[in-house]
Write an enzyme that holds these catalytic residues in place. Structure first.
Site, short mmCIF file in Angstrom:
data_model
loop_
_atom_site.label_atom_id
_atom_site.label_comp_id
_atom_site.label_asym_id
_atom_site.label_seq_id
_atom_site.Cartn_x
_atom_site.Cartn_y
_atom_site.Cartn_z
N GLY A 115 0.35 0.51 3.45
CA GLY A 115 0.68 0.27 2.05
C GLY A 115 0.38 -1.15 1.63
N SER A 195 -3.80 1.56 8.04
CA SER A 195 -4.00 0.54 7.02
C SER A 195 -3.27 -0.74 7.41
CB SER A 195 -3.56 1.08 5.65
OG SER A 195 -3.99 0.24 4.60
#
Length: 442
Positions: A115, A195
């Protein structure tokens, strides 16, 4: 928490306390166990064991954050009624098969969510590990930690850097100490992140205070191409938000910190991820020491690292302004270029340097082979293959025109391979590969 009638529960008697779990769909979930507590802009303090029974709350705690319209377009809407804002979001959840043999010790996978270091939490429906736990007979632990301005922007005595990283380290200490009480093997812990979660794991590998806390890592889509030369940007961003203090209203912080973001003209692609780990501050080393630190640890930690084939495709193909003024050929070239700069080349370089230093490392690339899908190998498209849970992905833009049967068939094979790595640190040449995967040992 209020349970539905006929709901079955399980009580774990652990050295940390009596922890209530919920039996559901052939697994036991012990959700939202607080592992630490923190005051604003301060390091986490580990919680002591308790004599009280620990039951998970009705709503999932989540660090204060702005909802990302782009992320919701990519992976689907978030039901805000399921979450409760908490500036001290240090919670873990344990997912375990309902039935295990007496004295059996299962491999443990610890999920570190992504995120952009700015949004997310450990317990989202799109990362529910139920399918993985059932199929591969392992334990998955999800970790929530501070994000954004609360966890990844600092550099002064009053506002230390890397607080979110310190949170994760405390979670890993809790897991190492207590996971055997859930049937987990404390000597076989694998960190898995996507991520910024993958980026955090790469930096946990060289952090102080993590010795023997994990044995292996699985790193998906880490933006390692954005990790260097960030100090001036972080200093400027910190200065622009220095008026926030311990008394500032939480809502005001979340609503106003974006008024002075880092400039794309000044900092380039790095400005797309303004928060992140900061070198030269604990628990990390100086920026010029990072490569050597990874080399020193190469023989101690097994690595599985890779990316999706067109990581930036959703960001660029979903942009109405870009598609209005730029031809498709230019956009496609930009996707290939930015994917390689941010994700591809850094992952390849990391793997090759790690292998040269004696490390056990695999490099992979995920690419759905459906050409009527507009986003093919986009950022986060790996997640439904890993976690399953069809209902959570029904409105995901990145899955447009991809039948769930295709995701399910490939996902089962991918989950099996990743479990094989988590259990042994290796993947056999004879193990079946899903068609979406290109994998090689470096």
């Amino acid at each position: 928490m209020k349970f539905q009638e006929n709901t079955e529960t399980h009580l774990f008697n652990t050295s940390f306390g009596k922890i209530l779990g919920l039996k559901e769909n052939r697994i036991i979930k012990a959700k939202n166990i607080r592992y630490a507590y923190s005051e604003r802009f301060q390091k986490p303090i580990a919680l002591s064991p308790t004599d009280s029974e620990i039951a998970f709350p009705e709503k999932t705690p989540v660090c204060p954050q702005n909802i990302s319209p782009l992320l919701e377009k990519m992976i689907g809407k978030t039901n805000l009624d399921d979450f409760e804002v908490d500036e001290s979001p240090q919670f873990i959840s344990v997912f375990r098969p309902e039935k295990i043999h007496k004295d059996e010790k299962l491999s443990v996978v610890v999920w570190i969510h992504g995120g952009s270091y700015e949004i997310g939490c450990g317990d989202l429906p799109t990362a529910d590990p139920t399918d993985w736990v059932k199929e591969q007979n392992l334990i998955v632990v999800t970790v929530s930690y501070r994000v954004g301005i609360f966890g990844f922007l600092g550099g002064t005595a009053d506002r230390p850097a890397n607080l979110g990283l310190f949170d994760i380290i405390e979670a890993l200490r809790w897991i190492k100490t207590n996971i055997s009480d859930f049937g987990g093997d404390a000597e076989n812990i694998t960190l898995f992140g996507q991520s910024s979660g993958g980026d955090a794991i790469a930096h946990l590998m060289i952090s102080d205070g993590v010795e023997d806390l994990f044995k292996r890592v699985i790193i998906h889509s880490a933006p390692l191409g954005l990790r260097l030369n960030r100090s001036k940007m972080s200093e400027e961003f910190l200065k622009n938000t220095e008026h926030f203090n311990k008394e500032t209203d939480t809502f005001e912080i979340v609503e106003t910190y974006k008024k002075n973001p880092p400039s794309f003209l000044k900092y380039g692609l790095k400005a797309a991820m303004p928060f992140g780990t900061q070198y030269d501050f604990p628990p990390l080393c100086n920026e010029n020491e990072v490569e050597e630190k990874w080399r020193e640890n190469a023989r101690n930690i097994d690595v599985l690292i890779g990316l999706n084939d067109e990581e930036t495709s959703f960001y660029l193909r979903a942009s109405e302004s870009l598609n209005k003024y730029l031809p498709k050929k230019i956009i496609n070239k930009a996707i290939r270029t930015t994917t390689e700069i941010i994700y591809g080349k850094p992952a390849k370089d990391f793997a090759e340097n790690y292998a040269r230093s004696g490390g056990n490392v695999y490099l992979f690339r995920i690419h759905p082979r459906l050409f009527d899908n507009h986003f093919m190998g986009a950022h986060a498209i790996d997640l439904p293959f890993i976690f399953g849970n069809e209902s959570a992905w029904q409105t995901a833009g990145i899955l447009k025109n991809i039948p769930w049967t295709y995701i399910d068939e490939n996902g089962k094979k991918l989950r099996k391979l990743w479990a094989e790595f988590a259990q042994s640190g290796s993947i056999s040449d004879d193990s079946e590969r899903p068609e979406i995967l290109v994998l090689r040992k470096i």
